[in-house]
Motif scaffolding. Sequence first.
Motif, mmCIF file in Angstrom:
data_model
loop_
_atom_site.group_PDB
_atom_site.id
_atom_site.type_symbol
_atom_site.label_atom_id
_atom_site.label_comp_id
_atom_site.label_asym_id
_atom_site.label_seq_id
_atom_site.Cartn_x
_atom_site.Cartn_y
_atom_site.Cartn_z
ATOM 1 N N PHE A 101 29.075 -18.947 -21.219
ATOM 2 C CA PHE A 101 29.718 -19.339 -20.231
ATOM 3 C C PHE A 101 29.016 -19.873 -18.974
ATOM 4 O O PHE A 101 29.391 -20.753 -18.243
ATOM 5 C CB PHE A 101 30.630 -18.129 -19.819
ATOM 6 C CG PHE A 101 31.573 -18.287 -18.802
ATOM 7 C CD1 PHE A 101 32.799 -18.577 -19.095
ATOM 8 C CD2 PHE A 101 31.520 -17.862 -17.460
ATOM 9 C CE1 PHE A 101 33.830 -18.713 -17.968
ATOM 10 C CE2 PHE A 101 32.036 -17.879 -16.362
ATOM 11 C CZ PHE A 101 33.409 -18.334 -16.671
ATOM 12 N N ALA A 102 27.979 -19.281 -18.665
ATOM 13 C CA ALA A 102 27.173 -19.539 -17.641
ATOM 14 C C ALA A 102 26.386 -21.156 -17.873
ATOM 15 O O ALA A 102 26.412 -21.907 -16.857
ATOM 16 C CB ALA A 102 25.930 -18.673 -17.541
ATOM 17 N N PHE A 103 26.041 -21.514 -18.821
ATOM 18 C CA PHE A 103 25.605 -22.924 -19.165
ATOM 19 C C PHE A 103 27.075 -23.894 -18.841
ATOM 20 O O PHE A 103 26.215 -25.152 -18.698
ATOM 21 C CB PHE A 103 25.027 -23.003 -20.583
ATOM 22 C CG PHE A 103 23.479 -22.244 -20.554
ATOM 23 C CD1 PHE A 103 22.441 -22.731 -19.856
ATOM 24 C CD2 PHE A 103 23.442 -21.350 -21.547
ATOM 25 C CE1 PHE A 103 21.463 -21.996 -19.765
ATOM 26 C CE2 PHE A 103 22.215 -20.444 -21.522
ATOM 27 C CZ PHE A 103 20.998 -21.156 -20.632
ATOM 28 N N VAL A 104 27.852 -23.622 -19.287
ATOM 29 C CA VAL A 104 28.922 -24.487 -19.541
ATOM 30 C C VAL A 104 29.719 -24.735 -18.085
ATOM 31 O O VAL A 104 29.974 -25.550 -17.472
ATOM 32 C CB VAL A 104 29.950 -24.250 -20.542
ATOM 33 C CG1 VAL A 104 31.060 -25.256 -20.414
ATOM 34 C CG2 VAL A 104 29.319 -24.250 -21.832
ATOM 35 N N PHE A 105 30.092 -23.766 -17.382
ATOM 36 C CA PHE A 105 30.948 -23.433 -16.240
ATOM 37 C C PHE A 105 30.539 -23.152 -14.863
ATOM 38 O O PHE A 105 30.965 -23.650 -13.944
ATOM 39 C CB PHE A 105 32.245 -22.599 -16.367
ATOM 40 C CG PHE A 105 32.907 -22.793 -17.841
ATOM 41 C CD1 PHE A 105 33.743 -23.873 -18.053
ATOM 42 C CD2 PHE A 105 32.870 -21.774 -18.764
ATOM 43 C CE1 PHE A 105 34.530 -24.021 -18.834
ATOM 44 C CE2 PHE A 105 33.631 -22.052 -20.126
ATOM 45 C CZ PHE A 105 34.374 -23.152 -20.233
ATOM 46 N N ASN A 107 27.285 -24.110 -12.207
ATOM 47 C CA ASN A 107 25.960 -25.075 -11.873
ATOM 48 C C ASN A 107 25.119 -24.196 -11.145
ATOM 49 O O ASN A 107 25.416 -23.874 -10.077
ATOM 50 C CB ASN A 107 26.878 -26.163 -10.918
ATOM 51 C CG ASN A 107 27.628 -27.160 -11.530
ATOM 52 O OD1 ASN A 107 27.485 -27.399 -12.742
ATOM 53 N ND2 ASN A 107 28.935 -27.169 -10.871
ATOM 54 N N TRP A 108 23.942 -24.096 -11.727
ATOM 55 C CA TRP A 108 22.668 -23.683 -11.042
ATOM 56 C C TRP A 108 21.534 -24.544 -11.282
ATOM 57 O O TRP A 108 21.581 -25.126 -12.278
ATOM 58 C CB TRP A 108 22.681 -22.240 -11.623
ATOM 59 C CG TRP A 108 22.802 -22.039 -13.159
ATOM 60 C CD1 TRP A 108 24.212 -21.910 -13.542
ATOM 61 C CD2 TRP A 108 21.959 -21.714 -14.069
ATOM 62 N NE1 TRP A 108 23.939 -21.754 -15.026
ATOM 63 C CE2 TRP A 108 22.701 -21.503 -15.275
ATOM 64 C CE3 TRP A 108 20.540 -21.808 -13.980
ATOM 65 C CZ2 TRP A 108 22.038 -21.114 -16.435
ATOM 66 C CZ3 TRP A 108 19.890 -21.656 -15.049
ATOM 67 C CH2 TRP A 108 20.469 -21.303 -16.513
ATOM 68 N N ARG A 109 20.489 -24.261 -10.710
ATOM 69 C CA ARG A 109 19.329 -25.049 -10.860
ATOM 70 C C ARG A 109 18.525 -24.619 -12.036
ATOM 71 O O ARG A 109 18.220 -23.322 -12.297
ATOM 72 C CB ARG A 109 18.422 -24.701 -9.629
ATOM 73 C CG ARG A 109 17.000 -25.759 -9.385
ATOM 74 C CD ARG A 109 16.281 -25.530 -8.166
ATOM 75 N NE ARG A 109 17.135 -26.025 -6.947
ATOM 76 C CZ ARG A 109 16.578 -25.932 -5.760
ATOM 77 N NH1 ARG A 109 15.556 -25.533 -5.452
ATOM 78 N NH2 ARG A 109 17.398 -26.255 -4.732
ATOM 79 N N ASP A 112 19.657 -26.940 -17.410
ATOM 80 C CA ASP A 112 19.407 -27.833 -18.608
ATOM 81 C C ASP A 112 18.062 -27.450 -19.226
ATOM 82 O O ASP A 112 17.920 -27.221 -20.324
ATOM 83 C CB ASP A 112 19.449 -29.385 -18.277
ATOM 84 C CG ASP A 112 21.031 -29.790 -17.883
ATOM 85 O OD1 ASP A 112 21.849 -28.884 -18.306
ATOM 86 O OD2 ASP A 112 21.039 -30.763 -17.335
ATOM 87 N N VAL A 113 17.056 -27.258 -18.179
ATOM 88 C CA VAL A 113 15.901 -26.733 -18.875
ATOM 89 C C VAL A 113 16.032 -25.309 -19.731
ATOM 90 O O VAL A 113 15.139 -25.306 -20.709
ATOM 91 C CB VAL A 113 14.767 -26.533 -17.551
ATOM 92 C CG1 VAL A 113 13.463 -26.320 -18.110
ATOM 93 C CG2 VAL A 113 14.709 -27.874 -16.849
ATOM 94 N N VAL A 114 16.524 -24.595 -19.067
ATOM 95 C CA VAL A 114 16.498 -23.073 -19.520
ATOM 96 C C VAL A 114 17.217 -23.061 -20.934
ATOM 97 O O VAL A 114 16.950 -22.799 -21.882
ATOM 98 C CB VAL A 114 17.425 -22.055 -18.702
ATOM 99 C CG1 VAL A 114 17.471 -20.884 -19.497
ATOM 100 C CG2 VAL A 114 16.520 -21.885 -17.527
ATOM 101 N N PHE A 115 18.387 -23.966 -21.002
ATOM 102 C CA PHE A 115 19.072 -24.376 -22.317
ATOM 103 C C PHE A 115 17.988 -25.113 -23.341
ATOM 104 O O PHE A 115 18.278 -24.607 -24.415
ATOM 105 C CB PHE A 115 20.404 -25.156 -21.990
ATOM 106 C CG PHE A 115 21.277 -25.177 -23.134
ATOM 107 C CD1 PHE A 115 21.864 -24.213 -23.805
ATOM 108 C CD2 PHE A 115 21.407 -26.500 -23.678
ATOM 109 C CE1 PHE A 115 22.412 -24.188 -24.796
ATOM 110 C CE2 PHE A 115 22.376 -26.660 -24.966
ATOM 111 C CZ PHE A 115 22.805 -25.421 -25.408
ATOM 112 N N SER A 116 17.347 -26.022 -23.015
ATOM 113 C CA SER A 116 16.474 -26.449 -23.810
ATOM 114 C C SER A 116 15.450 -25.623 -24.417
ATOM 115 O O SER A 116 15.182 -25.651 -25.460
ATOM 116 C CB SER A 116 15.692 -27.741 -23.112
ATOM 117 O OG SER A 116 16.734 -28.753 -22.683
#
Length: 292
Positions: A101-105, A107-109, A112-116
């Motif tokens: 939910f945090a990754f999709v909805f 917006n935080w700095r 994308d890096v954390v998800f990668s």
Amino acid sequence: MTAGRQKNRLLIALDYLPLIAIAAIFVLPLLFMVFSSLKPDGQLLRDATSLRAFLPVGDLSFDNYAAAFSRAPIATFVFNSVIVTATTVFLALIFSSLAGFAFVFLNWRGRDVVFSVILATLIIPFETIAVPLLLEVNNLPWIGADGLQWGWLNSWRVQIIPWIADGLTIFLFVQYFKDLPEDLIEAARIDGASWVQIYARVVMPLSGPVIATAAILKFLVMYSQQYLWPLLVTQSETYRPVMVGLQYFFQLQTPWGEVMAYLTLISVPVLVFYLLLQRFFIASIASTGIKG
């Protein structure tokens, strides 16, 4: 008209033949396991060379089950696996869905890096981090009924906490949440709903298919494939799961009938879990087919 109906029935039967063959590939080993657990070792080995191995014929009894229970604490092994697996699956669904939910909805700095980085963990074999993780959990504190303790070894928590979050489960939730209609989220925000309310009342009620899929995958990993880690972190039978318990039977040169009885017993929780999630599992397959 009759000839046409017979032709249609023949075509339908031909369509079902591949499905029946595939089903037989999966069902026949289960039948062999169950029926072999009811046979004496001599009959089991003789029947293994014929179709009698898949049939309940011969001298059938529950002697192998009684012998298996007297040889090893099977009930303890199954109980430990059920507790560890159920707790891990429950917590994994909560934390992984929150992360998705945090990754999709949100917006935080650095999102994308954390998800990668999380996705990159999927290519790291567990064997490469097993020893460092073992050293880490051996020095962590824990506050329990006996007060402050150091080290997590020989407990349920050491088999649960390191497996609560994993890259695959988070990835499944992220991909599913991306396909949800954005209008629902925007409407909820306009109505004054907080992010917690959107997660609990809008997103999760629509996530039955991905919850079932993630739960089944996590269950299979935790229940039937966890061997190395429990073997490293548990020293007594009190906390060991079914896969570690299976080595007792092979080390003691156990008759094959007792081994089959043990395998049948540890398969029961898997069947119960599947039956409980069958409706959501079918829904997830249908949903995937529609999107494709």
